[in-house]
Design a protein around this motif. Sequence first.
Motif, PDB file in Angstrom:
ATOM      1  N   THR A  30      -9.947   3.238  -1.054  1.00  0.00           N
ATOM      2  CA  THR A  30      -9.580   4.559  -0.640  1.00  0.00           C
ATOM      3  C   THR A  30      -9.589   5.661  -1.958  1.00  0.00           C
ATOM      4  O   THR A  30     -10.173   6.927  -1.492  1.00  0.00           O
TER       5      THR A  30
ATOM      6  N   TRP B 266      -4.705  -7.821  -2.404  1.00  0.00           N
ATOM      7  CA  TRP B 266      -5.591  -7.161  -1.527  1.00  0.00           C
ATOM      8  C   TRP B 266      -5.196  -5.713  -1.545  1.00  0.00           C
ATOM      9  O   TRP B 266      -6.033  -4.772  -1.305  1.00  0.00           O
ATOM     10  N   SER B 267      -3.998  -5.403  -1.931  1.00  0.00           N
ATOM     11  CA  SER B 267      -3.538  -3.804  -1.861  1.00  0.00           C
ATOM     12  C   SER B 267      -4.056  -3.215  -2.898  1.00  0.00           C
ATOM     13  O   SER B 267      -4.755  -1.909  -2.596  1.00  0.00           O
TER      14      SER B 267
ATOM     15  N   VAL C 211      -8.058  -2.262  -1.623  1.00  0.00           N
ATOM     16  CA  VAL C 211      -7.577  -1.007  -0.578  1.00  0.00           C
ATOM     17  C   VAL C 211      -7.510   0.076  -1.318  1.00  0.00           C
ATOM     18  O   VAL C 211      -8.094   1.070  -0.785  1.00  0.00           O
TER      19      VAL C 211
ATOM     20  N   VAL D 160      -3.592   6.800   6.327  1.00  0.00           N
ATOM     21  CA  VAL D 160      -5.185   6.549   6.257  1.00  0.00           C
ATOM     22  C   VAL D 160      -6.092   7.226   7.207  1.00  0.00           C
ATOM     23  O   VAL D 160      -7.017   7.813   6.672  1.00  0.00           O
TER      24      VAL D 160
ATOM     25  N   TRP E 271       1.995  -1.599  -6.099  1.00  0.00           N
ATOM     26  CA  TRP E 271       1.516  -2.435  -5.206  1.00  0.00           C
ATOM     27  C   TRP E 271       2.557  -3.755  -5.044  1.00  0.00           C
ATOM     28  O   TRP E 271       2.355  -4.609  -4.227  1.00  0.00           O
TER      29      TRP E 271
ATOM     30  N   LEU F 107       0.889  -1.203   0.042  1.00  0.00           N
ATOM     31  CA  LEU F 107      -0.123  -0.051   0.155  1.00  0.00           C
ATOM     32  C   LEU F 107       0.672   1.082  -0.017  1.00  0.00           C
ATOM     33  O   LEU F 107       0.650   2.153  -0.844  1.00  0.00           O
TER      34      LEU F 107
END
Length: 503
Positions: free
Chosen positions: A265, A257-258, A261, A179, A234, A35
């Motif tokens: 975002t 998964w990154s 996410v 985040v 990523w 990420l």
Amino acid sequence: MPHDGAGGGPENAIAAEAGLKANAIGFLDALVIGLNSTSPAYSLAAVIGPIVALAGIYAPGVMLASFVPMLLIAAAFYYLNKVDQDCGTTFSWVTRAMGPWAGWLGGWAIAMTGVLVIGSLADVAVQFGLLAAGLDSWAANALIRQTLTVVVILVMTAICVIGTELSAHLQDILILAQVFFLLAFAVVAIYRVYAGTGTLDSIEPSFAWLNPFGAGGTALTGGLLLGVFIYWGWESAVNLTEEVEDSATAPGEAAVWSTVVLLVTYVSVGFAVVSYAGTAFLAENAGEEEALFAVLAHEVMGGWDWMVLLAVCTSALASTQTTIIPASRTALSMARRHALPPPLAHIHPRFRTPDVSTWWVAGIAIAWYLVVNQISENALLDSLTALSLLIAFYYALTGLACVIYYRRHLLESPHNFLLIGVGPLVGAGLLAWLLAESVTDMSNPENSASGVSWIGLGPPLVIGIGIAVAGVLLMCYWRVRDGRFWQERRGVADPELVHGGKS
């Protein structure tokens, strides 16, 4: 120079035998590093204005569409890592599937992306850090900013050398801060839109904004080109495959998964920015790039704007460190297979990290940053634009390598055919198309940040061509100097590994 894989000396021999530190980090650490490598806050700051200028209220939809080729290529990384856990990733996989020439060029592209972007990331970290601290005059002083940028690169490089665990712990802190600040910004912006307390031309958000075709084909094309940049990075999680627990699956899962996410975002913040500021303001100020986000932070957060400035700072700081990882690990992988000089394969006997290749990457990145800055600040932006050529090239190459390497297994099941064959092939095709579009766009000097002509072409294209030519020349030189790597032959995926085993 001796031509043994350990670099010719007894210390190197010990280091090579020791290898990288296995099981140094876990899945979550790899996910965080993946990420942070994309630098979400910085990426949003850099492209939200240009994307809105292209797509208007449909900017969130364009960011959604940009996610598709990234997910397909992330699947290719997952399946290739499953059968070959090599920190060289694209270099190793393309070599196995398509031969040493293509593999070497893929590795070169990854290494050079780091060289092009590390200085710029550190510069943004310094600039926004100074702004968050209220030191605006320091941020405007080129000498102070460039000196601090070099210091930041050296510190981050030292952390990468000292250990993967230390790098991961620092990344955990930076991603949490980033985040939190981004979510706080998005929540406050949306709240003020519905409360009617916004200071700009606010628009109530709508799910219709997720339609990527709403603004027309040209806007979608331009947005996808920008999307290559905001999602890129990523795969750093996979470059740590030799140092991650459960190396056959965890790094690939972290990469996939990154991207998911990141999608959430980007679309969330995209909705918040468009709804609060309105399309006219964002389009008019699109050329301000990172500075636009600083203005928005002040408009939305008032006296708390330092939170968003700090988010961009931590984002760029984290990415400065994590961008060193794929370049240095790729150089290590290439050197230990005799595709680059043996000293680059040296592994620190205590920290068990690729210290020589890491410092080389940092040194070349610092030199590039300082030299290009002497030309002009716009020249640095042009070098960043050239990134999209290298990124699209090695991502497309990886997707194609997945299909070729698994070719004997694609018809074994619908799962294999769709996820290992069709998906990566479509992703590679989309990125090849984007690469061609980028070349066409960059050939026009007026489309560059500097707006000047280099040998009749735009500076970003000239930089891209220069890097490609330099790579071919170096490859041919090393082929003559040490031809062992070029004796490697193409292969196919091991059936035992494909069907659930681990290497």
